[in-house]
Motif scaffolding. Structure first.
Motif, PDB file in Angstrom:
ATOM      1  N   ARG A 179       0.856  -1.183   0.000  1.00 39.17           N
ATOM      2  CA  ARG A 179       0.000   0.000   0.000  1.00 39.17           C
ATOM      3  C   ARG A 179       0.896   1.238   0.000  1.00 39.17           C
ATOM      4  O   ARG A 179       1.893   1.303   0.730  1.00 39.17           O
ATOM      5  CB  ARG A 179      -0.904   0.002   1.232  1.00 39.17           C
ATOM      6  CG  ARG A 179      -1.901   1.152   1.246  1.00 39.17           C
ATOM      7  CD  ARG A 179      -2.984   0.893   2.293  1.00 39.17           C
ATOM      8  NE  ARG A 179      -2.429   0.769   3.624  1.00 39.17           N
ATOM      9  CZ  ARG A 179      -2.257   1.810   4.456  1.00 39.17           C
ATOM     10  NH1 ARG A 179      -2.587   3.041   4.068  1.00 39.17           N
ATOM     11  NH2 ARG A 179      -1.756   1.623   5.651  1.00 39.17           N
ATOM     12  N   VAL A 180       0.561   2.191  -0.855  1.00 40.06           N
ATOM     13  CA  VAL A 180       1.371   3.404  -0.996  1.00 40.06           C
ATOM     14  C   VAL A 180       1.122   4.314   0.199  1.00 40.06           C
ATOM     15  O   VAL A 180      -0.024   4.693   0.475  1.00 40.06           O
ATOM     16  CB  VAL A 180       1.035   4.136  -2.306  1.00 40.06           C
ATOM     17  CG1 VAL A 180       1.855   5.425  -2.409  1.00 40.06           C
ATOM     18  CG2 VAL A 180       1.314   3.235  -3.502  1.00 40.06           C
ATOM     19  N   LEU A 181       2.219   4.655   0.915  1.00 45.17           N
ATOM     20  CA  LEU A 181       2.124   5.576   2.036  1.00 45.17           C
ATOM     21  C   LEU A 181       2.436   7.009   1.632  1.00 45.17           C
ATOM     22  O   LEU A 181       1.766   7.943   2.082  1.00 45.17           O
ATOM     23  CB  LEU A 181       3.076   5.140   3.159  1.00 45.17           C
ATOM     24  CG  LEU A 181       2.727   3.846   3.908  1.00 45.17           C
ATOM     25  CD1 LEU A 181       3.774   3.575   4.999  1.00 45.17           C
ATOM     26  CD2 LEU A 181       1.349   3.947   4.547  1.00 45.17           C
ATOM     27  N   GLU A 182       3.432   7.167   0.804  1.00 45.97           N
ATOM     28  CA  GLU A 182       3.848   8.519   0.411  1.00 45.97           C
ATOM     29  C   GLU A 182       4.386   8.470  -1.004  1.00 45.97           C
ATOM     30  O   GLU A 182       5.263   7.655  -1.314  1.00 45.97           O
ATOM     31  CB  GLU A 182       4.925   9.041   1.372  1.00 45.97           C
ATOM     32  CG  GLU A 182       5.342  10.476   1.075  1.00 45.97           C
ATOM     33  CD  GLU A 182       6.380  10.983   2.065  1.00 45.97           C
ATOM     34  OE1 GLU A 182       6.918  12.076   1.841  1.00 45.97           O
ATOM     35  OE2 GLU A 182       6.649  10.265   3.054  1.00 45.97           O
ATOM     36  N   HIS A 183       3.831   9.313  -1.861  1.00 46.12           N
ATOM     37  CA  HIS A 183       4.259   9.359  -3.259  1.00 46.12           C
ATOM     38  C   HIS A 183       4.289  10.819  -3.702  1.00 46.12           C
ATOM     39  O   HIS A 183       3.297  11.395  -4.127  1.00 46.12           O
ATOM     40  CB  HIS A 183       3.294   8.555  -4.127  1.00 46.12           C
ATOM     41  CG  HIS A 183       3.683   8.520  -5.583  1.00 46.12           C
ATOM     42  ND1 HIS A 183       4.980   8.321  -5.999  1.00 46.12           N
ATOM     43  CD2 HIS A 183       2.931   8.652  -6.708  1.00 46.12           C
ATOM     44  CE1 HIS A 183       5.024   8.335  -7.317  1.00 46.12           C
ATOM     45  NE2 HIS A 183       3.791   8.551  -7.762  1.00 46.12           N
ATOM     46  N   GLU A 184       5.470  11.432  -3.545  1.00 46.97           N
ATOM     47  CA  GLU A 184       5.665  12.840  -3.911  1.00 46.97           C
ATOM     48  C   GLU A 184       6.823  12.945  -4.881  1.00 46.97           C
ATOM     49  O   GLU A 184       7.754  12.139  -4.851  1.00 46.97           O
ATOM     50  CB  GLU A 184       5.949  13.683  -2.664  1.00 46.97           C
ATOM     51  CG  GLU A 184       4.795  13.707  -1.666  1.00 46.97           C
ATOM     52  CD  GLU A 184       5.118  14.562  -0.462  1.00 46.97           C
ATOM     53  OE1 GLU A 184       6.248  15.139  -0.436  1.00 46.97           O
ATOM     54  OE2 GLU A 184       4.270  14.645   0.454  1.00 46.97           O
ATOM     55  N   VAL A 185       6.756  13.944  -5.703  1.00 48.26           N
ATOM     56  CA  VAL A 185       7.797  14.157  -6.714  1.00 48.26           C
ATOM     57  C   VAL A 185       9.088  14.576  -6.026  1.00 48.26           C
ATOM     58  O   VAL A 185       9.101  15.449  -5.160  1.00 48.26           O
ATOM     59  CB  VAL A 185       7.354  15.233  -7.730  1.00 48.26           C
ATOM     60  CG1 VAL A 185       8.451  15.453  -8.779  1.00 48.26           C
ATOM     61  CG2 VAL A 185       6.043  14.828  -8.397  1.00 48.26           C
ATOM     62  N   GLY A 186      10.153  13.930  -6.387  1.00 48.01           N
ATOM     63  CA  GLY A 186      11.459  14.254  -5.840  1.00 48.01           C
ATOM     64  C   GLY A 186      11.790  13.563  -4.533  1.00 48.01           C
ATOM     65  O   GLY A 186      12.876  13.769  -3.981  1.00 48.01           O
ATOM     66  N   ARG A 187      10.864  12.744  -4.024  1.00 43.90           N
ATOM     67  CA  ARG A 187      11.115  12.037  -2.768  1.00 43.90           C
ATOM     68  C   ARG A 187      10.946  10.536  -2.992  1.00 43.90           C
ATOM     69  O   ARG A 187      10.228  10.103  -3.899  1.00 43.90           O
ATOM     70  CB  ARG A 187      10.149  12.507  -1.679  1.00 43.90           C
ATOM     71  CG  ARG A 187      10.257  14.004  -1.394  1.00 43.90           C
ATOM     72  CD  ARG A 187       9.468  14.375  -0.162  1.00 43.90           C
ATOM     73  NE  ARG A 187       9.984  13.680   1.037  1.00 43.90           N
ATOM     74  CZ  ARG A 187       9.473  13.847   2.256  1.00 43.90           C
ATOM     75  NH1 ARG A 187       8.443  14.674   2.437  1.00 43.90           N
ATOM     76  NH2 ARG A 187       9.988  13.196   3.286  1.00 43.90           N
ATOM     77  N   PRO A 188      11.606   9.723  -2.194  1.00 43.54           N
ATOM     78  CA  PRO A 188      11.479   8.271  -2.388  1.00 43.54           C
ATOM     79  C   PRO A 188      10.041   7.804  -2.154  1.00 43.54           C
ATOM     80  O   PRO A 188       9.302   8.368  -1.341  1.00 43.54           O
ATOM     81  CB  PRO A 188      12.439   7.686  -1.345  1.00 43.54           C
ATOM     82  CG  PRO A 188      13.369   8.806  -0.993  1.00 43.54           C
ATOM     83  CD  PRO A 188      12.581  10.068  -1.129  1.00 43.54           C
ATOM     84  N   LEU A 189       9.714   6.792  -2.891  1.00 45.33           N
ATOM     85  CA  LEU A 189       8.388   6.183  -2.756  1.00 45.33           C
ATOM     86  C   LEU A 189       8.357   5.315  -1.499  1.00 45.33           C
ATOM     87  O   LEU A 189       9.190   4.433  -1.313  1.00 45.33           O
ATOM     88  CB  LEU A 189       8.058   5.334  -3.990  1.00 45.33           C
ATOM     89  CG  LEU A 189       6.722   4.588  -3.980  1.00 45.33           C
ATOM     90  CD1 LEU A 189       5.552   5.557  -3.953  1.00 45.33           C
ATOM     91  CD2 LEU A 189       6.622   3.671  -5.195  1.00 45.33           C
ATOM     92  N   ARG A 190       7.367   5.541  -0.634  1.00 39.86           N
ATOM     93  CA  ARG A 190       7.235   4.784   0.608  1.00 39.86           C
ATOM     94  C   ARG A 190       6.045   3.836   0.482  1.00 39.86           C
ATOM     95  O   ARG A 190       4.927   4.254   0.163  1.00 39.86           O
ATOM     96  CB  ARG A 190       7.030   5.720   1.799  1.00 39.86           C
ATOM     97  CG  ARG A 190       8.223   6.649   2.065  1.00 39.86           C
ATOM     98  CD  ARG A 190       7.944   7.538   3.264  1.00 39.86           C
ATOM     99  NE  ARG A 190       7.704   6.732   4.459  1.00 39.86           N
ATOM    100  CZ  ARG A 190       7.226   7.251   5.603  1.00 39.86           C
ATOM    101  NH1 ARG A 190       6.944   8.547   5.688  1.00 39.86           N
ATOM    102  NH2 ARG A 190       7.032   6.461   6.638  1.00 39.86           N
ATOM    103  N   LEU A 191       6.337   2.564   0.713  1.00 41.39           N
ATOM    104  CA  LEU A 191       5.313   1.513   0.608  1.00 41.39           C
ATOM    105  C   LEU A 191       5.182   0.787   1.941  1.00 41.39           C
ATOM    106  O   LEU A 191       6.151   0.665   2.688  1.00 41.39           O
ATOM    107  CB  LEU A 191       5.661   0.502  -0.495  1.00 41.39           C
ATOM    108  CG  LEU A 191       5.813   1.054  -1.915  1.00 41.39           C
ATOM    109  CD1 LEU A 191       6.278  -0.049  -2.862  1.00 41.39           C
ATOM    110  CD2 LEU A 191       4.495   1.648  -2.405  1.00 41.39           C
TER     111      LEU A 191
END
Length: 227
Positions: A179-191
């Motif tokens: 499940r995607v926790l954080e998805h912002e441009v320029g930052r690592p994807l947190r799952l």
């Protein structure tokens, strides 16, 4: 440290019991005929195979075999607990004597009535007693069927696996999901990774123990045809 010698001792005792049960003396007539008619003998043979596998000194080769051993051990313990409960219930308040006192007058009444109907040839009375004792026989067969169903359920239901699925569902996993926790441009994807527990139906289907074959000899269809 104690489990190894204990399992070795129990395995030796079980091998002696198996050797004694395979003696030629038990093959003399009419012992095989009597043994084939008693479901208790089949249940004892089935439980002996279970105990031989559970107390074997060889390690389980796979998690499925380990789960199978654990399910067999829980099934044997539940079988022993139910048997002790039944014996304590029968011995409390002299229930065995009450059953004997209830059955002996019924047998005397049946013998007297049978002689009376043979001598007088009263067809309605004979038909009535056929009906009464047929209904009593059907009641006994129904109770026997329920007992056979309960025995087969205790023998085959993977109780340890179901308890493990209930208390620690992550031990029986069917897969994982993200499940995607954080998805912002320029930052690592947190799952977030989560474990999908195995459904109860698949737990029963996967770890179900083989049946001992202690089924009633007559089906409901054959009984209805014989009425």
């Amino acid at each position: 440290r104690a489990s190894g010698p204990v399992c070795l001792l129990l395995a030796c005792l079980l091998s002696l019991i198996s050797a004694a049960s395979g003696c030629r003396l038990w093959k003399l007539w009419p012992l095989p005929f009597i043994r084939s008619k008693l479901s208790t003998c089949e249940q004892l043979r089935h439980r002996l195979d279970h105990l031989t596998l559970v107390f074997s000194t060889q390690k389980a080769q796979s998690p499925a075999q380990l789960m199978r051993k654990a399910n067999m051990l829980v099934s044997v313990l539940l079988d022993v607990a139910l048997g002790l409960m039944l014996l304590s219930w029968l011995h409390s308040s002299n229930r065995i004597g009450q059953l004997a006192d209830a059955l002996v007058p019924v047998a005397d009444l049946f013998i007297g009535t049978l002689l009376f109907t043979i001598l007088v040839f009263l067809l309605p009375t004979t038909a009535l007693y056929y009906l009464v004792f047929t209904l009593l026989r059907l009641l006994v067969v129904t109770v026997q069927g329920l007992i056979h169903l309960l025995v087969d359920l205790v023998n085959t239901l993977p109780l340890y696996s179901l308890g493990l699925r209930l208390c620690r569902p992550y031990r029986l996993a069917a897969g994982v999901k993200f499940r995607v926790l954080e998805h912002e441009v320029g930052r690592p994807l947190r799952l977030l990774m989560q474990i999908n527990p195995l459904p109860y139906s698949r737990v029963v289907h996967t770890y179900r123990l083989p049946s001992c074959g202690c089924h009633p000899k007559h089906s409901w269809g054959s009984l209805c045809r014989k009425l």
